[in-house]
Design a protein around this motif. Sequence first.
Motif, PDB file in Angstrom:
ATOM      1  N   GLY A  17       0.349 114.439  54.068  1.00 13.98           N
ATOM      2  CA  GLY A  17       1.652 114.441  53.397  1.00 13.98           C
ATOM      3  C   GLY A  17       1.489 114.456  51.884  1.00 13.98           C
ATOM      4  O   GLY A  17       0.388 114.685  51.357  1.00 13.98           O
ATOM      5  N   PHE A  18       2.569 114.206  51.202  1.00 19.68           N
ATOM      6  CA  PHE A  18       2.590 114.307  49.740  1.00 19.68           C
ATOM      7  C   PHE A  18       1.642 113.282  49.098  1.00 19.68           C
ATOM      8  O   PHE A  18       0.584 113.647  48.554  1.00 19.68           O
ATOM      9  CB  PHE A  18       4.036 114.127  49.278  1.00 19.68           C
ATOM     10  N   ILE A  19       1.957 112.016  49.183  1.00 19.79           N
ATOM     11  CA  ILE A  19       1.127 111.001  48.511  1.00 19.79           C
ATOM     12  C   ILE A  19      -0.227 110.894  49.211  1.00 19.79           C
ATOM     13  O   ILE A  19      -1.281 110.816  48.568  1.00 19.79           O
ATOM     14  CB  ILE A  19       1.839 109.628  48.482  1.00 19.79           C
ATOM     15  N   ASP A  40      -3.072 112.345  61.047  1.00 22.35           N
ATOM     16  CA  ASP A  40      -1.722 112.795  60.696  1.00 22.35           C
ATOM     17  C   ASP A  40      -1.145 113.584  61.858  1.00 22.35           C
ATOM     18  O   ASP A  40      -1.845 114.391  62.483  1.00 22.35           O
ATOM     19  CB  ASP A  40      -1.795 113.661  59.415  1.00 22.35           C
ATOM     20  N   LYS A  41       0.134 113.377  62.110  1.00 24.31           N
ATOM     21  CA  LYS A  41       0.803 114.094  63.208  1.00 24.31           C
ATOM     22  C   LYS A  41       1.152 115.530  62.817  1.00 24.31           C
ATOM     23  O   LYS A  41       1.486 116.346  63.665  1.00 24.31           O
ATOM     24  CB  LYS A  41       2.078 113.317  63.563  1.00 24.31           C
ATOM     25  N   THR A  43       3.868 116.544  60.975  1.00 28.70           N
ATOM     26  CA  THR A  43       5.297 116.820  61.110  1.00 28.70           C
ATOM     27  C   THR A  43       5.643 117.895  60.080  1.00 28.70           C
ATOM     28  O   THR A  43       4.748 118.399  59.372  1.00 28.70           O
ATOM     29  CB  THR A  43       6.136 115.570  60.789  1.00 28.70           C
ATOM     30  N   GLY A  46       3.851 117.259  56.825  1.00 21.64           N
ATOM     31  CA  GLY A  46       2.388 117.216  56.737  1.00 21.64           C
ATOM     32  C   GLY A  46       1.830 118.624  56.699  1.00 21.64           C
ATOM     33  O   GLY A  46       2.257 119.493  57.460  1.00 21.64           O
ATOM     34  N   ASP A  66      -0.655 110.795  66.692  1.00 16.79           N
ATOM     35  CA  ASP A  66       0.661 110.193  66.470  1.00 16.79           C
ATOM     36  C   ASP A  66       0.528 108.669  66.488  1.00 16.79           C
ATOM     37  O   ASP A  66       0.068 108.100  67.495  1.00 16.79           O
ATOM     38  CB  ASP A  66       1.586 110.693  67.595  1.00 16.79           C
ATOM     39  N   ILE A  67       0.949 108.013  65.432  1.00 13.75           N
ATOM     40  CA  ILE A  67       0.797 106.547  65.371  1.00 13.75           C
ATOM     41  C   ILE A  67       1.753 105.816  66.315  1.00 13.75           C
ATOM     42  O   ILE A  67       1.610 104.614  66.524  1.00 13.75           O
ATOM     43  CB  ILE A  67       0.950 105.991  63.924  1.00 13.75           C
ATOM     44  N   LEU A  88      -0.115 105.301  55.215  1.00 14.00           N
ATOM     45  CA  LEU A  88       0.971 106.008  54.521  1.00 14.00           C
ATOM     46  C   LEU A  88       1.869 106.795  55.469  1.00 14.00           C
ATOM     47  O   LEU A  88       2.938 107.260  55.042  1.00 14.00           O
ATOM     48  CB  LEU A  88       0.393 107.004  53.502  1.00 14.00           C
ATOM     49  N   SER A  92       9.973 109.827  55.608  1.00 16.33           N
ATOM     50  CA  SER A  92      10.143 109.338  54.237  1.00 16.33           C
ATOM     51  C   SER A  92      11.412 109.801  53.526  1.00 16.33           C
ATOM     52  O   SER A  92      11.618 109.435  52.375  1.00 16.33           O
ATOM     53  CB  SER A  92       8.926 109.777  53.403  1.00 16.33           C
ATOM     54  N   SER A 136       4.395 100.812  50.859  1.00 18.63           N
ATOM     55  CA  SER A 136       5.848 100.767  51.032  1.00 18.63           C
ATOM     56  C   SER A 136       6.572 101.187  49.755  1.00 18.63           C
ATOM     57  O   SER A 136       5.959 101.692  48.808  1.00 18.63           O
ATOM     58  CB  SER A 136       6.271  99.371  51.516  1.00 18.63           C
ATOM     59  N   TYR A 162      16.368 104.606  56.280  1.00 11.33           N
ATOM     60  CA  TYR A 162      14.973 104.712  55.819  1.00 11.33           C
ATOM     61  C   TYR A 162      14.494 103.376  55.265  1.00 11.33           C
ATOM     62  O   TYR A 162      13.463 102.841  55.693  1.00 11.33           O
ATOM     63  CB  TYR A 162      14.843 105.812  54.750  1.00 11.33           C
ATOM     64  N   LYS A 166      11.538 100.726  56.527  1.00 13.07           N
ATOM     65  CA  LYS A 166      10.389 100.313  55.710  1.00 13.07           C
ATOM     66  C   LYS A 166      10.410  98.791  55.516  1.00 13.07           C
ATOM     67  O   LYS A 166       9.371  98.126  55.565  1.00 13.07           O
ATOM     68  CB  LYS A 166      10.392 101.022  54.349  1.00 13.07           C
ATOM     69  N   SER A 190       7.859 102.918  43.278  1.00 11.20           N
ATOM     70  CA  SER A 190       9.083 103.649  42.937  1.00 11.20           C
ATOM     71  C   SER A 190       8.942 105.127  43.301  1.00 11.20           C
ATOM     72  O   SER A 190       7.945 105.544  43.895  1.00 11.20           O
ATOM     73  CB  SER A 190       9.363 103.473  41.444  1.00 11.20           C
ATOM     74  N   ASN A 192       8.005 108.806  43.558  1.00  9.24           N
ATOM     75  CA  ASN A 192       6.866 109.626  43.114  1.00  9.24           C
ATOM     76  C   ASN A 192       7.310 111.072  42.908  1.00  9.24           C
ATOM     77  O   ASN A 192       8.234 111.544  43.567  1.00  9.24           O
ATOM     78  CB  ASN A 192       5.785 109.653  44.196  1.00  9.24           C
TER      79      ASN A 192
HETATM   80  P1  NAD Z   1       5.620 112.506  53.349  1.00 10.99           P
HETATM   81  O1  NAD Z   1       6.871 112.614  54.166  1.00 10.99           O
HETATM   82  O2  NAD Z   1       5.313 113.574  52.353  1.00 10.99           O
HETATM   83  O3  NAD Z   1       4.342 112.406  54.312  1.00 10.99           O
HETATM   84  C1  NAD Z   1       4.322 111.614  55.448  1.00 10.99           C
HETATM   85  C2  NAD Z   1       3.134 112.045  56.304  1.00 10.99           C
HETATM   86  O4  NAD Z   1       3.119 111.221  57.490  1.00 10.99           O
HETATM   87  C3  NAD Z   1       3.194 113.503  56.765  1.00 10.99           C
HETATM   88  O5  NAD Z   1       1.957 114.129  56.560  1.00 10.99           O
HETATM   89  C4  NAD Z   1       3.519 113.387  58.251  1.00 10.99           C
HETATM   90  O6  NAD Z   1       2.993 114.470  59.016  1.00 10.99           O
HETATM   91  C5  NAD Z   1       2.871 112.063  58.610  1.00 10.99           C
HETATM   92  N1  NAD Z   1       3.499 111.450  59.791  1.00 10.99           N
HETATM   93  C6  NAD Z   1       4.831 111.290  60.033  1.00 10.99           C
HETATM   94  N2  NAD Z   1       5.021 110.717  61.226  1.00 10.99           N
HETATM   95  C7  NAD Z   1       3.790 110.476  61.758  1.00 10.99           C
HETATM   96  C8  NAD Z   1       3.333 109.885  62.957  1.00 10.99           C
HETATM   97  N3  NAD Z   1       4.186 109.439  63.886  1.00 10.99           N
HETATM   98  N4  NAD Z   1       1.997 109.779  63.177  1.00 10.99           N
HETATM   99  C9  NAD Z   1       1.113 110.251  62.240  1.00 10.99           C
HETATM  100  N5  NAD Z   1       1.499 110.830  61.089  1.00 10.99           N
HETATM  101  C10 NAD Z   1       2.817 110.948  60.836  1.00 10.99           C
HETATM  102  O7  NAD Z   1       5.705 111.078  52.672  1.00 10.99           O
HETATM  103  P2  NAD Z   1       5.198 110.590  51.243  1.00 10.99           P
HETATM  104  O8  NAD Z   1       6.267 110.833  50.256  1.00 10.99           O
HETATM  105  O9  NAD Z   1       3.844 111.079  51.010  1.00 10.99           O
HETATM  106  O10 NAD Z   1       5.146 109.012  51.489  1.00 10.99           O
HETATM  107  C11 NAD Z   1       3.982 108.378  52.005  1.00 10.99           C
HETATM  108  C12 NAD Z   1       4.239 106.882  52.116  1.00 10.99           C
HETATM  109  O11 NAD Z   1       4.574 106.358  50.835  1.00 10.99           O
HETATM  110  C13 NAD Z   1       5.404 106.535  53.041  1.00 10.99           C
HETATM  111  O12 NAD Z   1       5.056 105.360  53.751  1.00 10.99           O
HETATM  112  C14 NAD Z   1       6.552 106.268  52.093  1.00 10.99           C
HETATM  113  O13 NAD Z   1       7.459 105.341  52.659  1.00 10.99           O
HETATM  114  C15 NAD Z   1       5.820 105.676  50.901  1.00 10.99           C
HETATM  115  N6  NAD Z   1       6.481 105.869  49.585  1.00 10.99           N
HETATM  116  C16 NAD Z   1       6.882 107.113  49.193  1.00 10.99           C
HETATM  117  C17 NAD Z   1       7.469 107.273  47.929  1.00 10.99           C
HETATM  118  C18 NAD Z   1       7.905 108.625  47.433  1.00 10.99           C
HETATM  119  O14 NAD Z   1       8.530 108.697  46.363  1.00 10.99           O
HETATM  120  N7  NAD Z   1       7.602 109.705  48.105  1.00 10.99           N
HETATM  121  C19 NAD Z   1       7.634 106.164  47.092  1.00 10.99           C
HETATM  122  C20 NAD Z   1       7.194 104.905  47.537  1.00 10.99           C
HETATM  123  C21 NAD Z   1       6.607 104.766  48.788  1.00 10.99           C
END
Ligand code: NAD
Length: 359
Positions: A17-19, A40-41, A43, A46, A66-67, A88, A92, A136, A162, A166, A190, A192
């Motif tokens: 995913g992103f982060i 990673d699943k 989705t 991802g 899948d978690i 992570l 989201s 989180s 959401y 969390k 905060s 990203n």
């Molecule tokens: P994202 O949606 O870009 O990526 C999430 C990833 O999780 C994807 O690659 C997806 O395929 C994978 N995923 C989803 N369901 C799954 C499952 N059941 N089993 C395995 N993998 C699975 O999210 P993001 O923005 O990268 O955020 C990552 C984490 O950071 C999250 O926990 C989010 O709550 C937290 N967060 C995000 C932000 C933000 O601004 N994006 C800020 C603070 C915290």
Amino acid sequence: MSKSSFKRKILITGGAGFIGSHVVRLFVNKYPDYLIFNLDKLTYAGNLENLKDIEMASNYRFERGDITDAEYINDLFHQMQFDGVIHLAAESHVDRSIENPMQFILTNVLGTVNLMNAAKEAWKNNLENKRFYHISTDEVYGSLGEQGYFTEQTPYDPQSPYSASKASSDHFVRAYINTYNFPAVISNCSNNYGPNQFPEKLIPLFIHNIRNGKPLPVYGDGNYTRDWLYVVDHAQAIDIVFHHGKIGETYNIGGWNEWKNIDLVRLLCRLMDRELGNPEGTAEKLITFVKDRPGHDKRYAIDASKINRELGWKPSFQFEEGLLLTIRWYLNNEEWLNRVTSGDYQKYYEKQYRSKFDI
Ligand code: NAD
Ligand code: TYD
């Protein structure tokens, strides 16, 4: 190297995913003696293309899984003997949680508890050097008025499905720390921004729409405030908390960088005009105020002084600098953007915005 010869075996969930992809890249490059296992699943959010540059590294493994599948997760822990987890994987996006809360409960709550159960069982005889790091969000704290900041002591008050999911997962992590002496640490970050973010979130969506001359749907009056952090800074904070954060503690992570949505969108428009060589004011004409998000939190602002004081972390990117890097990445990676915005995304966008433009 065989798996047993690595100094540590780290499971990173949601690494496509992103982060997650920025965290995986940082760890694979910085710690050649760690095995980095990305689960990673895949989705809609991802994308393995995010990791093309490191996929052949000898200390990197990927597995699609899948978690929410407890049996699979237990087997994986048994087989791999991880000593650290950076969790992570999540659903989201707030707007999607309003459409379909159940998937958020399954992945964010059940998925987190499955991972902790598997780790607890695998680590029951020896907790030395074991660590479960739960990533989180600041959204668990709810909404601020004009003044004040979220600290680690701010009571939880989630407002969207959401943030409720969390918050629930954070509570479970704390319950496991208190009840089972589970070696976990939490951070709440905060908003990203940066390369590889799926274009349903504000900044990449608006870059994509400006590029294509499409309306920029600003929710409500646009006077909602968010604190923005460049994703590379977040990945660096995650590295520091993973290695030096105190078990049982929570760390708030933020950019000291608050923007009202409408001001941020205007800045983005100016920078995009410049990058695209368009006359000033071209992109601003695309701003369209649309129906508000239900339960929209007014303001988020993080007090990140604890992580600075105790662990020495602070953000290193200025906002305009990070925003320019982000814009240029999206403009130079049009294929990535086109691929992720085809297919299901078109349907999502249609559905999400059809009624919002209609006010
Ligand atoms: P994202 O949606 O870009 O990526 C999430 C990833 O999780 C994807 O690659 C997806 O395929 C994978 N995923 C989803 N369901 C799954 C499952 N059941 N089993 C395995 N993998 C699975 O999210 P993001 O923005 O990268 O955020 C990552 C984490 O950071 C999250 O926990 C989010 O709550 C937290 N967060 C995000 C932000 C933000 O601004 N994006 C800020 C603070 C915290
Ligand atoms: P978003 O990127 O979805 O992150 P979050 O909801 O987690 O803060 O949204 C950031 C802000 O931008 C939020 O106040 C909602 C607003 N927003 C819009 O005005 N229009 C949009 O199309 C989107 C996606 C968000």
